[in-house]
Design a protein around this motif. Structure first.
Motif, PDB file in Angstrom:
ATOM      1  N   GLN A  30       0.840  -1.201   0.000  1.00  0.00           N
ATOM      2  CA  GLN A  30       0.000   0.000   0.000  1.00  0.00           C
ATOM      3  C   GLN A  30       0.875   1.251   0.000  1.00  0.00           C
ATOM      4  OE1 GLN A  30      -3.294  -0.130  -0.317  1.00  0.00           O
ATOM      5  NE2 GLN A  30      -3.163  -2.352  -0.429  1.00  0.00           N
ATOM      6  N   THR A  31       1.982   1.182   0.712  1.00  0.00           N
ATOM      7  CA  THR A  31       2.948   2.279   0.724  1.00  0.00           C
ATOM      8  C   THR A  31       4.317   1.719   0.368  1.00  0.00           C
ATOM      9  OG1 THR A  31       3.375   1.950   3.086  1.00  0.00           O
ATOM     10  CG2 THR A  31       1.680   3.554   2.482  1.00  0.00           C
ATOM     11  N   SER A  32       5.163   2.540  -0.209  1.00  0.00           N
ATOM     12  CA  SER A  32       6.476   2.083  -0.629  1.00  0.00           C
ATOM     13  C   SER A  32       7.366   1.815   0.581  1.00  0.00           C
ATOM     14  CB  SER A  32       7.135   3.132  -1.527  1.00  0.00           C
ATOM     15  OG  SER A  32       6.411   3.284  -2.720  1.00  0.00           O
ATOM     16  N   LEU A  33       8.231   0.824   0.427  1.00  0.00           N
ATOM     17  CA  LEU A  33       9.232   0.563   1.451  1.00  0.00           C
ATOM     18  C   LEU A  33      10.244   1.705   1.467  1.00  0.00           C
ATOM     19  CD1 LEU A  33       9.932  -3.184   0.602  1.00  0.00           C
ATOM     20  CD2 LEU A  33       8.661  -2.344   2.579  1.00  0.00           C
TER      21      LEU A  33
ATOM     22  N   ARG B  53      12.406  -2.513  -8.097  1.00  0.00           N
ATOM     23  CA  ARG B  53      12.801  -3.921  -8.192  1.00  0.00           C
ATOM     24  C   ARG B  53      12.989  -4.539  -6.817  1.00  0.00           C
ATOM     25  NH1 ARG B  53      15.572  -5.718 -12.669  1.00  0.00           N
ATOM     26  NH2 ARG B  53      15.716  -7.698 -11.568  1.00  0.00           N
ATOM     27  N   PHE B  54      13.494  -3.759  -5.864  1.00  0.00           N
ATOM     28  CA  PHE B  54      13.677  -4.269  -4.504  1.00  0.00           C
ATOM     29  C   PHE B  54      12.347  -4.768  -3.953  1.00  0.00           C
ATOM     30  CE2 PHE B  54      14.297  -4.419  -0.012  1.00  0.00           C
ATOM     31  CZ  PHE B  54      15.652  -4.611   0.209  1.00  0.00           C
ATOM     32  N   GLN B  55      11.291  -4.012  -4.189  1.00  0.00           N
ATOM     33  CA  GLN B  55       9.978  -4.410  -3.686  1.00  0.00           C
ATOM     34  C   GLN B  55       9.520  -5.723  -4.324  1.00  0.00           C
ATOM     35  OE1 GLN B  55       7.230  -1.352  -2.362  1.00  0.00           O
ATOM     36  NE2 GLN B  55       8.403   0.136  -3.534  1.00  0.00           N
ATOM     37  N   ASP B  56       9.921  -5.969  -5.574  1.00  0.00           N
ATOM     38  CA  ASP B  56       9.593  -7.239  -6.217  1.00  0.00           C
ATOM     39  C   ASP B  56      10.232  -8.424  -5.493  1.00  0.00           C
ATOM     40  OD1 ASP B  56       8.121  -5.938  -8.158  1.00  0.00           O
ATOM     41  OD2 ASP B  56       9.740  -5.966  -9.652  1.00  0.00           O
ATOM     42  N   TYR B  57      11.410  -8.198  -4.928  1.00  0.00           N
ATOM     43  CA  TYR B  57      12.146  -9.281  -4.263  1.00  0.00           C
ATOM     44  C   TYR B  57      11.952  -9.287  -2.742  1.00  0.00           C
ATOM     45  CZ  TYR B  57      14.658  -9.921  -8.675  1.00  0.00           C
ATOM     46  OH  TYR B  57      14.977 -10.157  -9.984  1.00  0.00           O
ATOM     47  N   PHE B  58      11.147  -8.370  -2.241  1.00  0.00           N
ATOM     48  CA  PHE B  58      11.059  -8.214  -0.787  1.00  0.00           C
ATOM     49  C   PHE B  58      10.551  -9.479  -0.103  1.00  0.00           C
ATOM     50  CE2 PHE B  58       8.854  -6.942   3.130  1.00  0.00           C
ATOM     51  CZ  PHE B  58       9.894  -6.332   3.795  1.00  0.00           C
ATOM     52  N   MET B  59       9.559 -10.158  -0.656  1.00  0.00           N
ATOM     53  CA  MET B  59       9.025 -11.355  -0.006  1.00  0.00           C
ATOM     54  C   MET B  59      10.080 -12.451   0.096  1.00  0.00           C
ATOM     55  SD  MET B  59       6.086 -10.564   1.055  1.00  0.00           S
ATOM     56  CE  MET B  59       5.534 -12.177   1.569  1.00  0.00           C
ATOM     57  N   GLN B  60      10.915 -12.575  -0.930  1.00  0.00           N
ATOM     58  CA  GLN B  60      12.011 -13.536  -0.883  1.00  0.00           C
ATOM     59  C   GLN B  60      12.978 -13.187   0.246  1.00  0.00           C
ATOM     60  OE1 GLN B  60      14.302 -13.673  -4.515  1.00  0.00           O
ATOM     61  NE2 GLN B  60      15.994 -14.764  -3.563  1.00  0.00           N
ATOM     62  N   LEU B  61      13.378 -11.912   0.314  1.00  0.00           N
ATOM     63  CA  LEU B  61      14.316 -11.490   1.356  1.00  0.00           C
ATOM     64  C   LEU B  61      13.685 -11.591   2.746  1.00  0.00           C
ATOM     65  CD1 LEU B  61      15.807  -8.367  -0.432  1.00  0.00           C
ATOM     66  CD2 LEU B  61      16.901 -10.585  -0.129  1.00  0.00           C
ATOM     67  N   LYS B  62      12.403 -11.266   2.847  1.00  0.00           N
ATOM     68  CA  LYS B  62      11.699 -11.381   4.123  1.00  0.00           C
ATOM     69  C   LYS B  62      11.686 -12.825   4.602  1.00  0.00           C
ATOM     70  CE  LYS B  62       7.141 -10.723   6.251  1.00  0.00           C
ATOM     71  NZ  LYS B  62       5.747 -10.257   6.029  1.00  0.00           N
ATOM     72  N   SER B  63      11.461 -13.751   3.683  1.00  0.00           N
ATOM     73  CA  SER B  63      11.463 -15.165   4.051  1.00  0.00           C
ATOM     74  C   SER B  63      12.837 -15.603   4.548  1.00  0.00           C
ATOM     75  CB  SER B  63      11.037 -16.015   2.855  1.00  0.00           C
ATOM     76  OG  SER B  63      10.962 -17.377   3.206  1.00  0.00           O
ATOM     77  N   TYR B  64      13.901 -15.124   3.884  1.00  0.00           N
ATOM     78  CA  TYR B  64      15.255 -15.405   4.372  1.00  0.00           C
ATOM     79  C   TYR B  64      15.429 -14.868   5.794  1.00  0.00           C
ATOM     80  CZ  TYR B  64      16.738 -16.358  -0.488  1.00  0.00           C
ATOM     81  OH  TYR B  64      16.885 -16.849  -1.753  1.00  0.00           O
ATOM     82  N   ALA B  65      14.966 -13.635   6.006  1.00  0.00           N
ATOM     83  CA  ALA B  65      15.114 -13.008   7.323  1.00  0.00           C
ATOM     84  C   ALA B  65      14.373 -13.789   8.390  1.00  0.00           C
ATOM     85  CB  ALA B  65      14.606 -11.571   7.272  1.00  0.00           C
ATOM     86  N   GLN B  66      13.181 -14.256   8.076  1.00  0.00           N
ATOM     87  CA  GLN B  66      12.414 -15.038   9.046  1.00  0.00           C
ATOM     88  C   GLN B  66      13.097 -16.357   9.356  1.00  0.00           C
ATOM     89  OE1 GLN B  66       8.729 -14.961   6.822  1.00  0.00           O
ATOM     90  NE2 GLN B  66       7.824 -13.418   8.178  1.00  0.00           N
TER      91      GLN B  66
END
Length: 200
Positions: free
Chosen positions: A25-28, A152-165
């Motif tokens: 909804q809002t940009s990172l 592009r970072f936002q496109d990959y955010f879910m992947q990076l978030k999963s790594y972080a978790q």
């Protein structure tokens, strides 16, 4: 005769790299900085874009972690010395930037696995996990043109978030402090600073 029960199914094995991009909804809040000049591989022939990405990842990993092997890279990758010198400068600047964030230990191609009580698994290979006394930075390398790193970072955010978790659940001693993408071709780095306990 038994009737099939219509119940929700969850995947037995998950891979963060296959996750769908998030819609925000809002940009990172992402900081992007130039860490080197762009990498030009136009003089090198590659079998495919995947082959090119694999070769650039290999060169970057070796020049960051084992620079004494640089003399063997030209033969192993087919990259010219000018390209290798540019990647070496980028690797040195990236290592210095990570050190400035308090992360001086770099773990490359790090496999991380979580096995949940129901037997399901999440498997990932993190390009680089940077570690320091206060926490971790998860670093991913991306090759190819990237004129708009923040988008592009936002496109990959879910992947990076999963790594972080995954890291948060398997390494309870230190928090994940940030997520970063090194845009190899562009010579740029995008960084997302993680809030305390954002990924648990």
């Amino acid at each position: 005769q038994h009737q099939a029960v219509n119940t929700p199914r969850t995947p037995w094995r998950e891979s963060p790299s296959t996750l769908e991009p998030a819609i925000f909804q809002t940009s990172l809040s992402i900081d992007t900085l130039a860490i080197s000049k762009p990498i030009d591989t136009s003089s090198t022939a590659f079998e495919s874009a995947t082959d090119r990405g694999t070769i650039l990842h290999l060169a970057f990993r070796v020049l960051t972690n084992r620079p004494e092997l640089s003399s063997q890279l030209a033969t192993a990758t087919g990259l010219g010395q000018e390209v290798l010198d540019a990647i070496k400068a980028q690797a040195d600047n990236l290592r210095h930037w990570l050190a400035s964030k308090g992360c001086d230990q770099l773990h490359f191609e790090l496999p991380v696995q979580e096995i949940r009580p129901d037997g399901s698994q999440t498997n990932a290979i993190i390009d680089c996990l940077a570690e320091g006394p206060r926490g971790f930075i998860i670093l991913d390398h991306k090759s190819g043109p990237c004129p708009d790193p923040e988008a592009r970072f936002q496109d990959y955010f879910m992947q990076l978030k999963s790594y972080a978790q995954l890291v948060a659940r398997t390494r309870h001693d230190k928090p994940v402090q940030g997520l970063a993408i090194n845009w190899i071709d562009e010579g740029k780095l995008s960084f997302y600073s993680v809030e305390e306990k954002e990924f648990t």
